[in-house]
Design an enzyme around this catalytic site. Structure first.
Site, PDB file in Angstrom:
ATOM      1  N   ARG A  10      -1.146 -14.801   3.519  1.00 43.97           N
ATOM      2  CA  ARG A  10      -1.871 -14.117   4.598  1.00 43.97           C
ATOM      3  C   ARG A  10      -1.138 -14.282   5.936  1.00 43.97           C
ATOM      4  O   ARG A  10      -1.167 -13.393   6.772  1.00 43.97           O
ATOM      5  CB  ARG A  10      -3.301 -14.648   4.707  1.00 43.97           C
ATOM      6  N   PHE A  36     -15.479   2.666   7.450  1.00 52.67           N
ATOM      7  CA  PHE A  36     -14.120   3.103   7.115  1.00 52.67           C
ATOM      8  C   PHE A  36     -13.843   3.100   5.613  1.00 52.67           C
ATOM      9  O   PHE A  36     -12.722   3.373   5.184  1.00 52.67           O
ATOM     10  CB  PHE A  36     -13.075   2.235   7.839  1.00 52.67           C
ATOM     11  N   THR A  92      -5.166  -8.416  10.247  1.00 52.03           N
ATOM     12  CA  THR A  92      -5.558  -7.120   9.674  1.00 52.03           C
ATOM     13  C   THR A  92      -5.170  -5.951  10.580  1.00 52.03           C
ATOM     14  O   THR A  92      -4.635  -4.948  10.104  1.00 52.03           O
ATOM     15  CB  THR A  92      -7.090  -7.100   9.433  1.00 52.03           C
ATOM     16  N   HIS A 117      -1.626  -5.545   1.340  1.00 53.29           N
ATOM     17  CA  HIS A 117      -2.860  -6.300   1.065  1.00 53.29           C
ATOM     18  C   HIS A 117      -2.498  -7.668   0.508  1.00 53.29           C
ATOM     19  O   HIS A 117      -1.546  -7.800  -0.251  1.00 53.29           O
ATOM     20  CB  HIS A 117      -3.697  -5.559   0.005  1.00 53.29           C
ATOM     21  N   LYS A 134       0.834  -1.196   0.000  1.00 55.76           N
ATOM     22  CA  LYS A 134       0.000   0.000   0.000  1.00 55.76           C
ATOM     23  C   LYS A 134       0.882   1.265   0.000  1.00 55.76           C
ATOM     24  O   LYS A 134       2.108   1.177   0.217  1.00 55.76           O
ATOM     25  CB  LYS A 134      -0.940  -0.060   1.213  1.00 55.76           C
ATOM     26  N   TYR A 163     -12.050  -2.732  -3.520  1.00 54.68           N
ATOM     27  CA  TYR A 163     -12.594  -2.934  -2.179  1.00 54.68           C
ATOM     28  C   TYR A 163     -14.129  -2.959  -2.173  1.00 54.68           C
ATOM     29  O   TYR A 163     -14.747  -2.667  -1.145  1.00 54.68           O
ATOM     30  CB  TYR A 163     -12.075  -1.855  -1.234  1.00 54.68           C
ATOM     31  N   GLU A 185      -8.894 -10.453  -8.295  1.00 54.91           N
ATOM     32  CA  GLU A 185      -8.005  -9.305  -8.100  1.00 54.91           C
ATOM     33  C   GLU A 185      -6.887  -9.288  -9.146  1.00 54.91           C
ATOM     34  O   GLU A 185      -6.526  -8.227  -9.651  1.00 54.91           O
ATOM     35  CB  GLU A 185      -7.445  -9.325  -6.673  1.00 54.91           C
TER      36      GLU A 185
HETATM   37  P1  GDP Z   1      -7.354  -7.519   5.118  1.00 51.38           P
HETATM   38  O1  GDP Z   1      -7.873  -8.567   4.174  1.00 51.38           O
HETATM   39  O2  GDP Z   1      -6.560  -8.122   6.263  1.00 51.38           O
HETATM   40  O3  GDP Z   1      -6.589  -6.427   4.437  1.00 51.38           O
HETATM   41  O4  GDP Z   1      -8.624  -6.850   5.832  1.00 51.38           O
HETATM   42  P2  GDP Z   1     -10.079  -6.470   5.235  1.00 51.38           P
HETATM   43  O5  GDP Z   1     -10.270  -7.054   3.873  1.00 51.38           O
HETATM   44  O6  GDP Z   1     -11.083  -6.801   6.268  1.00 51.38           O
HETATM   45  O7  GDP Z   1     -10.016  -4.878   5.139  1.00 51.38           O
HETATM   46  C1  GDP Z   1      -9.311  -4.257   4.086  1.00 51.38           C
HETATM   47  C2  GDP Z   1      -8.510  -3.114   4.651  1.00 51.38           C
HETATM   48  O8  GDP Z   1      -9.396  -2.147   5.214  1.00 51.38           O
HETATM   49  C3  GDP Z   1      -7.585  -3.477   5.817  1.00 51.38           C
HETATM   50  O9  GDP Z   1      -6.351  -4.013   5.403  1.00 51.38           O
HETATM   51  C4  GDP Z   1      -7.424  -2.145   6.504  1.00 51.38           C
HETATM   52  O10 GDP Z   1      -6.456  -1.322   5.843  1.00 51.38           O
HETATM   53  C5  GDP Z   1      -8.796  -1.529   6.322  1.00 51.38           C
HETATM   54  N1  GDP Z   1      -9.639  -1.780   7.499  1.00 51.38           N
HETATM   55  C6  GDP Z   1     -10.240  -2.934   7.861  1.00 51.38           C
HETATM   56  N2  GDP Z   1     -10.920  -2.803   9.000  1.00 51.38           N
HETATM   57  C7  GDP Z   1     -10.760  -1.496   9.378  1.00 51.38           C
HETATM   58  C8  GDP Z   1     -11.232  -0.720  10.468  1.00 51.38           C
HETATM   59  O11 GDP Z   1     -11.945  -1.185  11.359  1.00 51.38           O
HETATM   60  N3  GDP Z   1     -10.840   0.607  10.500  1.00 51.38           N
HETATM   61  C9  GDP Z   1     -10.057   1.155   9.535  1.00 51.38           C
HETATM   62  N4  GDP Z   1      -9.720   2.440   9.633  1.00 51.38           N
HETATM   63  N5  GDP Z   1      -9.596   0.456   8.488  1.00 51.38           N
HETATM   64  C10 GDP Z   1      -9.938  -0.855   8.401  1.00 51.38           C
HETATM   65 MG    MG Z   2      -9.280  -8.374   2.662  1.00 52.09          MG
END
Ligand code: GDP
Ligand code: MG
Length: 148
Positions: free
Chosen positions: A85, A57, A91, A115, A9, A49, A126
């Protein structure tokens, strides 16, 4: 062979973590099949996304992803989605184990550096979104030193 989409990122690029992160995937034994530095626009980030569009968020996440160039990659190998992962970590960096990328290099969930696709299926989606031009066709000469 299984493939995953990995993206460093904008914070990871700005902080000079590209080489470190690529090194971790390389040294594990995975194969780099696609790589480019790219700044995406709002529409593209919203597509990437899309599953999170209802989250509170979401707008901040899109602003974050379009704030500078990202390093978009395709990595290949046995179980690369799940293992990728694990290399990345949880996350929320507050819960990512030390030794993972987020555990070692991030503090806030909204600046978590990297990511990785969460399933083989989303990896395919993706990769198609980020690499419509296709990816490199090559096989590492180390293959038989990594796989039995
Ligand atoms: P990942 O697959 O581990 O990247 O997580 P997700 O797919 O659930 O979310 C995508 C991205 O959104 C995450 O990597 C974070 O950068 C962001 N994100 C997820 N949950 C939150 C949250 O509760 N607050 C904020 N500010 N960002 C979040
Ligand atoms: Mg994700």
């Amino acid at each position: 062979m299984e493939q995953t989409f990995i993206m460093i990122k904008p914070d990871g690029v700005q902080r000079g973590l590209v080489g470190e992160i690529i090194g971790r995937f390389e040294k594990k034994g995975f194969t780099l099949k696609g790589l480019k530095l790219i700044t995406v626009d709002r529409h593209f980030a919203e597509q990437h996304y899309a599953d999170l569009s209802a989250k509170p968020f979401f707008n901040g996440l899109v602003e974050y992803i379009i704030s500078g160039p990202v390093a978009a990659m395709v990595w290949e190998g046995k179980n690369v989605v799940t293992t990728g992962r694990k290399i990345i970590g949880a996350t929320n960096p507050a819960e990512s184990a030390p030794g993972t990328i987020r555990g070692d290099y991030a503090i806030d969930i909204g600046r978590n550096v990297i990511h990785g696709s969460d399933s083989v299926e989303s990896g395919k989606k993706e990769i198609a979104l980020w690499f419509p031009e296709g990816i490199a066709e090559w096989r590492s000469s180390l293959h038989s030193w990594i796989y039995e």
